[in-house]
Design an enzyme around this catalytic site. Sequence first.
Site, PDB file in Angstrom:
ATOM      1  N   TYR A  53       0.826  -1.218   0.000  1.00 34.01           N
ATOM      2  CA  TYR A  53       0.000   0.000   0.000  1.00 34.01           C
ATOM      3  C   TYR A  53       0.861   1.270   0.000  1.00 34.01           C
ATOM      4  CZ  TYR A  53      -4.032  -2.923   0.048  1.00 34.01           C
ATOM      5  OH  TYR A  53      -4.977  -3.846  -0.342  1.00 34.01           O
ATOM      6  N   ARG A  56       1.377   1.956  -3.606  1.00 34.81           N
ATOM      7  CA  ARG A  56       0.173   2.532  -4.232  1.00 34.81           C
ATOM      8  C   ARG A  56       0.037   4.002  -3.835  1.00 34.81           C
ATOM      9  NH1 ARG A  56       0.696  -2.075  -5.149  1.00 34.81           N
ATOM     10  NH2 ARG A  56       1.399  -1.168  -7.082  1.00 34.81           N
ATOM     11  N   GLN A  86     -15.239   2.137  -5.658  1.00 31.83           N
ATOM     12  CA  GLN A  86     -14.489   1.024  -5.067  1.00 31.83           C
ATOM     13  C   GLN A  86     -13.007   1.380  -4.992  1.00 31.83           C
ATOM     14  OE1 GLN A  86     -15.813  -3.016  -6.776  1.00 31.83           O
ATOM     15  NE2 GLN A  86     -16.845  -1.572  -8.109  1.00 31.83           N
ATOM     16  N   ASP A  89      -7.925   5.318  -4.443  1.00 35.02           N
ATOM     17  CA  ASP A  89      -7.216   6.564  -4.777  1.00 35.02           C
ATOM     18  C   ASP A  89      -8.136   7.761  -4.512  1.00 35.02           C
ATOM     19  OD1 ASP A  89      -8.761   7.344  -7.199  1.00 35.02           O
ATOM     20  OD2 ASP A  89      -7.867   5.569  -8.107  1.00 35.02           O
ATOM     21  N   HIS A 104     -14.245   0.775  -0.388  1.00 31.65           N
ATOM     22  CA  HIS A 104     -13.144  -0.124  -0.013  1.00 31.65           C
ATOM     23  C   HIS A 104     -12.008   0.596   0.699  1.00 31.65           C
ATOM     24  CE1 HIS A 104     -14.548  -3.193  -3.309  1.00 31.65           C
ATOM     25  NE2 HIS A 104     -15.271  -3.243  -2.209  1.00 31.65           N
ATOM     26  N   GLY A 169     -16.100   1.549 -15.280  1.00 30.88           N
ATOM     27  CA  GLY A 169     -14.782   0.991 -15.014  1.00 30.88           C
ATOM     28  C   GLY A 169     -14.724  -0.079 -13.950  1.00 30.88           C
ATOM     29  N   SER A 171     -15.424  -4.380 -13.149  1.00 29.63           N
ATOM     30  CA  SER A 171     -15.734  -5.697 -13.701  1.00 29.63           C
ATOM     31  C   SER A 171     -16.969  -6.298 -13.042  1.00 29.63           C
ATOM     32  CB  SER A 171     -14.536  -6.630 -13.508  1.00 29.63           C
ATOM     33  OG  SER A 171     -14.200  -6.711 -12.139  1.00 29.63           O
TER      34      SER A 171
HETATM   35  P1  OAD Z   1     -11.247  -4.759 -11.953  1.00 24.00           P
HETATM   36  O1  OAD Z   1      -9.789  -4.755 -12.237  1.00 24.00           O
HETATM   37  O2  OAD Z   1     -11.866  -6.025 -11.512  1.00 24.00           O
HETATM   38  O3  OAD Z   1     -12.029  -4.301 -13.264  1.00 24.00           O
HETATM   39  C1  OAD Z   1     -11.654  -3.178 -13.986  1.00 24.00           C
HETATM   40  C2  OAD Z   1     -12.682  -2.935 -15.073  1.00 24.00           C
HETATM   41  O4  OAD Z   1     -12.345  -1.719 -15.710  1.00 24.00           O
HETATM   42  C3  OAD Z   1     -12.745  -4.019 -16.157  1.00 24.00           C
HETATM   43  O5  OAD Z   1     -14.101  -4.368 -16.407  1.00 24.00           O
HETATM   44  C4  OAD Z   1     -12.130  -3.327 -17.378  1.00 24.00           C
HETATM   45  O6  OAD Z   1     -12.732  -3.748 -18.607  1.00 24.00           O
HETATM   46  C5  OAD Z   1     -12.464  -1.881 -17.103  1.00 24.00           C
HETATM   47  N1  OAD Z   1     -11.531  -0.937 -17.716  1.00 24.00           N
HETATM   48  C6  OAD Z   1     -10.215  -1.096 -17.999  1.00 24.00           C
HETATM   49  N2  OAD Z   1      -9.697   0.021 -18.543  1.00 24.00           N
HETATM   50  C7  OAD Z   1     -10.716   0.909 -18.613  1.00 24.00           C
HETATM   51  C8  OAD Z   1     -10.828   2.253 -19.076  1.00 24.00           C
HETATM   52  N3  OAD Z   1      -9.770   2.906 -19.554  1.00 24.00           N
HETATM   53  N4  OAD Z   1     -12.033   2.856 -18.987  1.00 24.00           N
HETATM   54  C9  OAD Z   1     -13.107   2.199 -18.469  1.00 24.00           C
HETATM   55  N5  OAD Z   1     -13.063   0.945 -18.018  1.00 24.00           N
HETATM   56  C10 OAD Z   1     -11.884   0.301 -18.091  1.00 24.00           C
HETATM   57  O7  OAD Z   1     -11.523  -3.548 -10.949  1.00 24.00           O
HETATM   58  P2  OAD Z   1     -12.778  -3.309  -9.971  1.00 24.00           P
HETATM   59  O8  OAD Z   1     -14.045  -3.762 -10.620  1.00 24.00           O
HETATM   60  O9  OAD Z   1     -12.703  -1.916  -9.502  1.00 24.00           O
HETATM   61  O10 OAD Z   1     -10.883  -4.411  -4.002  1.00 24.00           O
HETATM   62  O11 OAD Z   1     -12.408  -4.292  -8.785  1.00 24.00           O
HETATM   63  C11 OAD Z   1     -13.195  -4.296  -7.647  1.00 24.00           C
HETATM   64  C12 OAD Z   1     -12.356  -4.554  -6.430  1.00 24.00           C
HETATM   65  O12 OAD Z   1     -11.513  -5.694  -6.642  1.00 24.00           O
HETATM   66  C13 OAD Z   1     -11.368  -3.442  -6.103  1.00 24.00           C
HETATM   67  O13 OAD Z   1     -11.959  -2.385  -5.390  1.00 24.00           O
HETATM   68  C14 OAD Z   1     -10.332  -4.151  -5.290  1.00 24.00           C
HETATM   69  C15 OAD Z   1     -10.185  -5.397  -6.135  1.00 24.00           C
HETATM   70  O14 OAD Z   1      -9.704  -6.517  -5.515  1.00 24.00           O
HETATM   71  C16 OAD Z   1     -10.080  -4.370  -2.932  1.00 24.00           C
HETATM   72  O15 OAD Z   1      -8.884  -4.184  -3.008  1.00 24.00           O
HETATM   73  C17 OAD Z   1     -10.790  -4.582  -1.639  1.00 24.00           C
END
Ligand code: OAD
Length: 228
Positions: A53, A56, A86, A89, A104, A169, A171
């Site tokens: 962290y 980060r 989520q 930053d 988070h 943004g 998943s």
């Molecule tokens: P993910 O890494 O799971 O998903 C990122 C998403 O962003 C994917 O669906 C990509 O297609 C999309 N993406 C990538 N580049 C992009 C762009 N330039 N513009 C728009 N979308 C884009 O990230 P999260 O869904 O945020 O939790 O993950 C959820 C949680 O899992 C996080 O908060 C973290 C992680 O483990 C903790 O650390 C507790």
Amino acid sequence: MKHLVVLSGAGVSADSGIKTFRDADGLWENYRVEDVCTPEALAANPALVLDFYNQRRRQLKTTQPNAGHIAIAELEKVFKVDVITQNVDNLHERAGSTRVLHLHGELTKVRSMTHPAYICEVDGDIAVGDLCPQGGQLRPHIVFFGEAVPMLERAAAIVSTADLLLIAGTSMVVYPAASLYGYAPQNCPIYVINPDATTIAAPNVTYIRERFAVGMPQLAQQLKMDNG
Ligand code: OAD
């Protein structure tokens, strides 16, 4: 003013140069979640977790909000905007958004492991041996896997009053965050910005298959015209 609720994930910061978690070369490809993002990891190897962290947090200083973050902040002129992110930053805040809820946790805060109510701002690194005034070790103010999500109820209440919902943004694979859109009122228009094929099970969804920094300013223009 209509209430616009934004649910954001790592993809919104990707265009600012911060890696997502699950894309190719995402953070979870280079680290194991269970080594750096669980209470067990913190107990077993605190130095490794703190360092993960710290890295980060350091990176935050060299990154800037992108055009998408700025477009959301500017929508406050037209909508009551709540951002539920989520992300750990602070790019939404630095772009000017004034109502940001971090599901988070936040990189720029630490809390005491023995007195969890002790939460303070942090700018630099934290190390094993950095203590709160009561003597407890400081840890990142991050929700680790396996830990409760204290902001969930507040987030669900915010979503339940949305007139418009934007999901950008993410998943949508991490729960309970991924279930939040289910609290939106029936027939609430939902916009999803994601270059990949992520879909959600709701009516009234418009998919914008674009990068956030490109798709968000365009959507903001459209929302301003339709609701200005
Ligand atoms: P993910 O890494 O799971 O998903 C990122 C998403 O962003 C994917 O669906 C990509 O297609 C999309 N993406 C990538 N580049 C992009 C762009 N330039 N513009 C728009 N979308 C884009 O990230 P999260 O869904 O945020 O939790 O993950 C959820 C949680 O899992 C996080 O908060 C973290 C992680 O483990 C903790 O650390 C507790």
